[in-house]
Motif scaffolding. Sequence first.
Motif, mmCIF file in Angstrom:
data_model
loop_
_atom_site.group_PDB
_atom_site.id
_atom_site.type_symbol
_atom_site.label_atom_id
_atom_site.label_comp_id
_atom_site.label_asym_id
_atom_site.label_seq_id
_atom_site.Cartn_x
_atom_site.Cartn_y
_atom_site.Cartn_z
ATOM 1 N N TYR A 72 80.253 19.340 78.153
ATOM 2 C CA TYR A 72 80.024 17.902 78.174
ATOM 3 C C TYR A 72 80.678 17.344 79.433
ATOM 4 N N GLY A 73 79.861 16.757 80.313
ATOM 5 C CA GLY A 73 80.390 16.255 81.570
ATOM 6 C C GLY A 73 79.402 15.323 82.238
ATOM 7 N N HIS A 74 79.556 15.177 83.555
ATOM 8 C CA HIS A 74 78.675 14.284 84.313
ATOM 9 C C HIS A 74 78.561 14.811 85.739
ATOM 10 N N TYR A 75 77.392 14.614 86.345
ATOM 11 C CA TYR A 75 77.150 15.152 87.681
ATOM 12 C C TYR A 75 78.025 14.505 88.752
ATOM 13 N N ILE A 76 78.574 13.323 88.475
ATOM 14 C CA ILE A 76 79.427 12.666 89.461
ATOM 15 C C ILE A 76 80.887 13.089 89.321
ATOM 16 N N SER A 77 81.198 13.792 88.252
ATOM 17 C CA SER A 77 82.586 14.116 87.903
ATOM 18 C C SER A 77 83.100 15.321 88.681
ATOM 19 N N LEU A 78 84.230 15.149 89.357
ATOM 20 C CA LEU A 78 84.797 16.278 90.100
ATOM 21 C C LEU A 78 85.397 17.319 89.164
ATOM 22 N N LEU A 108 82.627 6.414 72.863
ATOM 23 C CA LEU A 108 81.939 6.243 71.590
ATOM 24 C C LEU A 108 82.373 7.314 70.596
ATOM 25 N N ALA A 109 82.110 7.047 69.322
ATOM 26 C CA ALA A 109 82.605 7.916 68.249
ATOM 27 C C ALA A 109 82.141 9.364 68.406
ATOM 28 N N ALA A 110 80.897 9.558 68.838
ATOM 29 C CA ALA A 110 80.365 10.919 68.948
ATOM 30 C C ALA A 110 81.189 11.761 69.914
ATOM 31 N N HIS A 111 81.566 11.163 71.049
ATOM 32 C CA HIS A 111 82.352 11.933 72.017
ATOM 33 C C HIS A 111 83.831 11.964 71.639
ATOM 34 N N LEU A 112 84.324 10.897 71.039
ATOM 35 C CA LEU A 112 85.725 10.885 70.611
ATOM 36 C C LEU A 112 86.000 11.962 69.566
ATOM 37 N N ALA A 113 84.970 12.368 68.837
ATOM 38 C CA ALA A 113 85.134 13.468 67.888
ATOM 39 C C ALA A 113 85.389 14.784 68.619
ATOM 40 N N ARG A 114 84.925 14.866 69.871
ATOM 41 C CA ARG A 114 85.161 16.065 70.681
ATOM 42 C C ARG A 114 86.435 15.940 71.507
ATOM 43 N N HIS A 115 86.679 14.742 72.017
ATOM 44 C CA HIS A 115 87.846 14.489 72.869
ATOM 45 C C HIS A 115 88.477 13.172 72.410
ATOM 46 N N TYR A 119 87.614 11.407 77.379
ATOM 47 C CA TYR A 119 87.384 11.815 78.766
ATOM 48 C C TYR A 119 86.449 13.021 78.806
ATOM 49 N N ILE A 120 86.068 13.397 80.006
ATOM 50 C CA ILE A 120 85.290 14.615 80.230
ATOM 51 C C ILE A 120 86.053 15.470 81.238
ATOM 52 N N ASP A 125 82.257 26.395 72.839
ATOM 53 C CA ASP A 125 81.928 27.816 72.926
ATOM 54 C C ASP A 125 81.755 28.328 71.506
ATOM 55 N N GLY A 126 80.512 28.276 71.016
ATOM 56 C CA GLY A 126 80.284 28.605 69.622
ATOM 57 C C GLY A 126 80.949 27.559 68.743
ATOM 58 N N GLY A 127 81.852 27.987 67.892
ATOM 59 C CA GLY A 127 82.563 27.056 67.019
ATOM 60 C C GLY A 127 83.884 26.592 67.588
ATOM 61 N N PHE A 128 84.148 26.917 68.847
ATOM 62 C CA PHE A 128 85.430 26.583 69.474
ATOM 63 C C PHE A 128 85.232 25.440 70.458
ATOM 64 N N THR A 129 85.989 24.359 70.275
ATOM 65 C CA THR A 129 85.905 23.196 71.156
ATOM 66 C C THR A 129 87.227 23.025 71.890
ATOM 67 N N LEU A 130 87.137 22.765 73.201
ATOM 68 C CA LEU A 130 88.341 22.659 74.022
ATOM 69 C C LEU A 130 88.177 21.533 75.029
ATOM 70 N N TYR A 131 89.207 20.701 75.161
ATOM 71 C CA TYR A 131 89.211 19.679 76.198
ATOM 72 C C TYR A 131 90.464 19.826 77.053
ATOM 73 N N GLU A 132 90.510 19.082 78.150
ATOM 74 C CA GLU A 132 91.488 19.157 79.237
ATOM 75 C C GLU A 132 91.046 20.237 80.233
ATOM 76 N N THR A 133 90.791 19.791 81.461
ATOM 77 C CA THR A 133 90.146 20.638 82.464
ATOM 78 C C THR A 133 90.894 21.935 82.731
ATOM 79 N N HIS A 134 92.193 21.852 82.971
ATOM 80 C CA HIS A 134 92.939 23.065 83.304
ATOM 81 C C HIS A 134 92.954 24.047 82.136
ATOM 82 N N ALA A 135 93.006 23.531 80.912
ATOM 83 C CA ALA A 135 92.949 24.406 79.740
ATOM 84 C C ALA A 135 91.591 25.099 79.665
ATOM 85 N N ILE A 136 90.529 24.356 79.953
ATOM 86 C CA ILE A 136 89.179 24.933 79.951
ATOM 87 C C ILE A 136 89.070 26.027 81.011
#
Length: 286
Positions: A72-78, A108-115, A119-120, A125-136
Amino acid sequence: MSRLGGLCPDSAGIPVGHGLCESFLENVTSPERPRPRLSASHAQSVGSDRADRTLADHSTKQALQAAPMKLYGHYISLTTLQVMALLAEKRSSAELALVDVFAGEQKLAAHLARHPFGYIPVLEDGGFTLYETHAILRYLDSRLPGPSHLPTDVHERARMDQWLCIEQNYLLPAAKKVMAREYAKMMKLADPGLALVEEGERELRVVIGEFADWIANRTYVAGDALSLADLCWLADLYKMSALPQMEAIFAGARVEAWWKPLTERTEWKRAVAELASYGPKSPSPP
């Protein structure tokens, strides 16, 4: 009475102070009390059940990991570009699910459920969800086959971590200040004022100057191989230097000797092209 008795929680359903909790802990921890033995048939049954559960868990994990990854991200996002760059280096890919940050979808709620902080990027990865860029990035580098981008030498690993911290704590906050007025205008927010932008410009010059001094006679940020620090700084400077507001700051940056070979890598070109493919399409000639 066991010294651990007072640590037994009330929520376990065992009343503390009535001897039941203490007795239970003593049965588990006291060496002089023999533990009950299982019969041979019972032990075999228990072992078989455990093996079945382990096999089922392993099969489930394999199935989840075989599923395509989603970013989940955006084309403008570094930071999205940072992850795409590592995926390209690993000869791997992920489906990019666009989060329209200009429309505020990240809050919005849909993305806040992930993060929960809105943020993006976010990786699934399958059933595993991870946020924070360096952790990813660290996860993907360990998860995917191919050369590692985490130095094994303790000093080189520490140097990589140092520059990742500088990027996160100094480079990106300064860049946000420089772009604050443009962002406020785009999002129809109150003008933060010119003073904030000028403060960001001063800070950004210091940070980029320090990086330029460090990288002047080096091929890579940390050691003799490409690391996560190279990919992060390359993505940051690549995106920032393309902005008109940053042109004067980058004019004398003196990072070309490090920058040019990295931007000519096939993997880097693939990451940039793939991310750009999710952006606005240029109009076809008449």
